[in-house]
Design an enzyme around this catalytic site. Structure first.
Site, PDB file in Angstrom:
ATOM      1  N   HIS A 168      16.851  58.014  34.640  1.00  0.00           N
ATOM      2  CA  HIS A 168      16.549  57.136  35.759  1.00  0.00           C
ATOM      3  C   HIS A 168      16.380  57.945  37.042  1.00  0.00           C
ATOM      4  CE1 HIS A 168      18.263  53.289  33.709  1.00  0.00           C
ATOM      5  NE2 HIS A 168      17.428  53.965  32.929  1.00  0.00           N
ATOM      6  N   CYS A 193      23.627  53.537  36.651  1.00  0.00           N
ATOM      7  CA  CYS A 193      23.241  54.232  37.887  1.00  0.00           C
ATOM      8  C   CYS A 193      24.108  53.771  39.052  1.00  0.00           C
ATOM      9  CB  CYS A 193      21.766  54.009  38.181  1.00  0.00           C
ATOM     10  SG  CYS A 193      20.679  54.965  37.098  1.00  0.00           S
ATOM     11  N   CYS A 227      20.445  50.038  37.779  1.00  0.00           N
ATOM     12  CA  CYS A 227      21.119  49.458  36.623  1.00  0.00           C
ATOM     13  C   CYS A 227      22.623  49.701  36.782  1.00  0.00           C
ATOM     14  CB  CYS A 227      20.597  50.094  35.331  1.00  0.00           C
ATOM     15  SG  CYS A 227      21.117  51.819  35.106  1.00  0.00           S
ATOM     16  N   GLU A 272      17.535  57.484  40.002  1.00  0.00           N
ATOM     17  CA  GLU A 272      18.777  57.698  40.732  1.00  0.00           C
ATOM     18  C   GLU A 272      19.535  58.887  40.146  1.00  0.00           C
ATOM     19  OE1 GLU A 272      18.317  53.125  40.317  1.00  0.00           O
ATOM     20  OE2 GLU A 272      17.824  54.907  39.155  1.00  0.00           O
TER      21      GLU A 272
END
Length: 167
Positions: free
Chosen positions: A94, A122, A119, A96
């Site tokens: 991801h 994260c 999410c 992040e």
């Protein structure tokens, strides 16, 4: 409640708050919050994920320094494609994660700008990384990440007020 300089009531970042009783000035130039959000959106265009392209910018608390950037995709040196087409199991790191792994750990009170809300995993990484505020442009399909951030004491702001200005 103090008025926000950028006209976004949900933006409680300390640099955005006016002294009590002050009137908010007219916003005549693009707020830094919007600048960093647009940077995150541009970074998302580099993503190789076939389902959702996301970009992230991490700054210091004063919004003076970009500490790290990231976008979602496969790990360095691996093929630039998803491992699977199943939503939630594409195998991409991801944005992040990619940004926070590069951000200096000794800098506290970081601010994150991300093109889609985080999410749950994260969100937990963001909490443990010393982030105080997360600005996001669009809500992810599962709002649990925002709920985790709030439970962890991170301020979250859906930042879409200026999306059509200064284009």
């Amino acid at each position: 409640m103090t008025a926000p300089k950028d006209g976004v009531a949900e933006n409680t970042h300390p640099l955005n708050l006016l002294p009590p009783g002050s009137d908010a000035p007219a916003v005549t130039r693009i707020p830094l919050y919007e600048v960093y959000m647009r940077m995150a959106e541009e970074l998302a265009k580099r993503s190789t994920c076939i389902r959702l392209q996301v970009g992230t910018v991490v700054t210091d608390q004063r919004l003076e320094n970009v500490l790290a950037i990231g976008y979602n995709g496969n790990a360095r040196g691996l093929p630039n494609r998803c491992d699977s087409t199943v939503p939630g199991s594409c195998g991409c790191l991801h944005s992040e994660m990619n940004a926070l792994v590069k951000a200096p750990g000794n800098v506290g009170d970081k601010v994150v700008f991300v093109s889609a809300s985080p999410c749950v995993m994260c969100a937990k990484l963001i909490i443990n990384s010393g982030v105080t505020h997360v600005f996001y442009r669009k809500a992810y399909r599962d709002p649990s990440g925002i709920e985790v951030l709030r439970a962890g004491g991170v301020e979250t702001v859906l930042y879409d007020r200026w999306v059509n200005e200064w284009r």
